[in-house]
Design a protein around this motif. Structure first.
Motif, PDB file in Angstrom:
ATOM      1  N   ALA A   1       0.864  -1.184   0.000  1.00 41.14           N
ATOM      2  CA  ALA A   1       0.000   0.000   0.000  1.00 41.14           C
ATOM      3  C   ALA A   1       0.897   1.230   0.000  1.00 41.14           C
ATOM      4  CB  ALA A   1      -0.897   0.002   1.236  1.00 41.14           C
ATOM      5  N   ASP A   2       0.481   2.271  -0.687  1.00 43.55           N
ATOM      6  CA  ASP A   2       1.306   3.476  -0.806  1.00 43.55           C
ATOM      7  C   ASP A   2       1.136   4.349   0.440  1.00 43.55           C
ATOM      8  OD1 ASP A   2       2.805   5.617  -1.545  1.00 43.55           O
ATOM      9  OD2 ASP A   2       1.722   6.059  -3.394  1.00 43.55           O
ATOM     10  N   THR A   3       1.934   4.059   1.463  1.00 43.38           N
ATOM     11  CA  THR A   3       1.903   4.808   2.723  1.00 43.38           C
ATOM     12  C   THR A   3       3.336   5.052   3.186  1.00 43.38           C
ATOM     13  OG1 THR A   3       1.916   2.816   4.123  1.00 43.38           O
ATOM     14  CG2 THR A   3      -0.248   3.640   3.389  1.00 43.38           C
ATOM     15  N   PRO A   4       3.547   6.059   4.052  1.00 44.55           N
ATOM     16  CA  PRO A   4       4.890   6.267   4.616  1.00 44.55           C
ATOM     17  C   PRO A   4       5.404   5.029   5.337  1.00 44.55           C
ATOM     18  CG  PRO A   4       3.510   8.180   5.027  1.00 44.55           C
ATOM     19  CD  PRO A   4       2.605   7.123   4.466  1.00 44.55           C
ATOM     20  N   ARG A   5       4.519   4.336   6.017  1.00 43.00           N
ATOM     21  CA  ARG A   5       4.897   3.114   6.721  1.00 43.00           C
ATOM     22  C   ARG A   5       5.437   2.073   5.738  1.00 43.00           C
ATOM     23  NH1 ARG A   5       3.060  -0.127  11.195  1.00 43.00           N
ATOM     24  NH2 ARG A   5       2.804  -2.317  10.595  1.00 43.00           N
ATOM     25  N   SER A   6       4.738   1.900   4.616  1.00 42.57           N
ATOM     26  CA  SER A   6       5.166   0.931   3.617  1.00 42.57           C
ATOM     27  C   SER A   6       6.520   1.305   3.025  1.00 42.57           C
ATOM     28  CB  SER A   6       4.129   0.818   2.506  1.00 42.57           C
ATOM     29  OG  SER A   6       2.958   0.184   2.954  1.00 42.57           O
ATOM     30  N   ARG A   7       6.741   2.597   2.827  1.00 44.91           N
ATOM     31  CA  ARG A   7       8.020   3.026   2.243  1.00 44.91           C
ATOM     32  C   ARG A   7       9.185   2.659   3.157  1.00 44.91           C
ATOM     33  NH1 ARG A   7       7.283   5.934  -2.264  1.00 44.91           N
ATOM     34  NH2 ARG A   7       5.162   6.681  -2.661  1.00 44.91           N
ATOM     35  N   GLN A   8       8.968   2.731   4.450  1.00 43.73           N
ATOM     36  CA  GLN A   8      10.012   2.320   5.383  1.00 43.73           C
ATOM     37  C   GLN A   8      10.213   0.806   5.337  1.00 43.73           C
ATOM     38  OE1 GLN A   8       9.458   3.951   9.324  1.00 43.73           O
ATOM     39  NE2 GLN A   8       8.702   5.890   8.505  1.00 43.73           N
ATOM     40  N   LEU A   9       9.119   0.072   5.238  1.00 43.71           N
ATOM     41  CA  LEU A   9       9.226  -1.390   5.148  1.00 43.71           C
ATOM     42  C   LEU A   9       9.932  -1.805   3.859  1.00 43.71           C
ATOM     43  CD1 LEU A   9       5.670  -2.289   6.480  1.00 43.71           C
ATOM     44  CD2 LEU A   9       7.831  -2.900   7.592  1.00 43.71           C
ATOM     45  N   ILE A  10       9.656  -1.102   2.773  1.00 44.66           N
ATOM     46  CA  ILE A  10      10.316  -1.385   1.496  1.00 44.66           C
ATOM     47  C   ILE A  10      11.808  -1.090   1.593  1.00 44.66           C
ATOM     48  CG2 ILE A  10      10.579  -0.524  -0.867  1.00 44.66           C
ATOM     49  CD1 ILE A  10       7.546  -0.305  -1.025  1.00 44.66           C
TER      50      ILE A  10
END
Length: 264
Positions: free
Chosen positions: A219-228
């Protein structure tokens, strides 16, 4: 109120000072947002030896290798593919494993640079249906079915007459009775069905149509960007040390190319 030097300190001043002190304390005591992530929420269908209902399988092993050292736990829900996509859309899940890469101008989700696996897409037909296999040209204009929402037509270079079905047994049956020319699916799933149903493999032809890398779809979220970011930073070492290859061998899957994606 007055201080010891006789200077006047207003009630408003005391309030502002207390707010300032509180904010300073919060900024010191609270961790940065990046360190607050302690879990990754996975939504996925149940696939044999890939994402099993008990939380084991190839993809779960890879996720544990990536996130366990960071003390990020794997929380998962086993749901149908369409439900998993909706969970991403509604931000009820962080990621769905086993998705195809979609350019950011065509999708609302985001993808890491490194895949999580690979897929060999094949067509199943009755023996002798195709006298000489000529790649995708052999299925041009033919009747083909595949599982709903898999959208295999997007990966074909030829036009076909396609329909969607809900269960794999329907694809086999439609091929058997001649209602369609081909049933298209992942090679691993076709072989699994043959083993599970003790099907006479000699009655069918299976031809490779296309090979695709599979990704964690976030999902396109700040949280996801950190996980990526964490995923992409750890995957190279798993590849270089051979740990990733051992996981594929453990679960009986061919080891695909893990070249990082360079296109966006």
């Amino acid at each position: 109120m007055r201080d010891g030097g006789g200077k006047h300190i207003s009630t408003r001043g005391i309030f502002l000072l207390s707010v300032f002190v509180h904010l300073c304390w919060v900024s010191i005591a609270c961790p940065q947002p990046q360190s607050e992530i302690n879990s990754i929420r996975i939504a996925t269908p149940s696939w044999e030896n890939v994402t099993k209902k008990d939380g084991t399988g190839l993809y779960f092993d890879i996720l544990h290798k990536v996130y366990d050292p960071l003390q990020i736990t794997i929380a998962y829900k086993i749901v149908p593919w369409k439900r998993a996509m909706l969970m991403l859309e509604h931000r009820e899940a962080d990621a769905l494993p086993g998705g195809y890469f979609v350019p950011k101008d065509q999708a609302s989700d985001i993808f890491p640079r490194y895949p999580i696996g690979g897929e060999t897409l094949c067509v199943l037909s009755k023996k002798g249906k195709i006298s000489e296999w000529k790649g995708q040209q052999s299925i041009a204009g033919k009747r083909i079915v595949w599982i709903r929402d898999y959208n295999f037509h997007k990966f074909l270079d030829v036009q076909v007459r396609w329909w969607e079905i809900d269960h794999e047994y329907q694809g086999w049956k439609l091929v058997d009775i001649g209602r369609v020319d081909f049933y298209m699916d992942n090679l691993n799933f076709l072989n699994r069905y043959i083993r599970a149903k003790t099907i006479d493999r000699d009655q069918y032809d299976i031809h490779i149509v296309v090979q695709k890398a599979l990704y964690l779809r976030f999902a396109d979220t700040p949280r996801s960007r950190q996980l990526i970011e964490r995923y992409d930073s750890i995957m190279p070492s798993l590849i270089e040390t051979g740990e990733l290859k051992k996981l594929f061998e453990k679960w009986g899957f061919p080891y695909p190319s893990f070249a990082p994606r360079v296109d966006d």
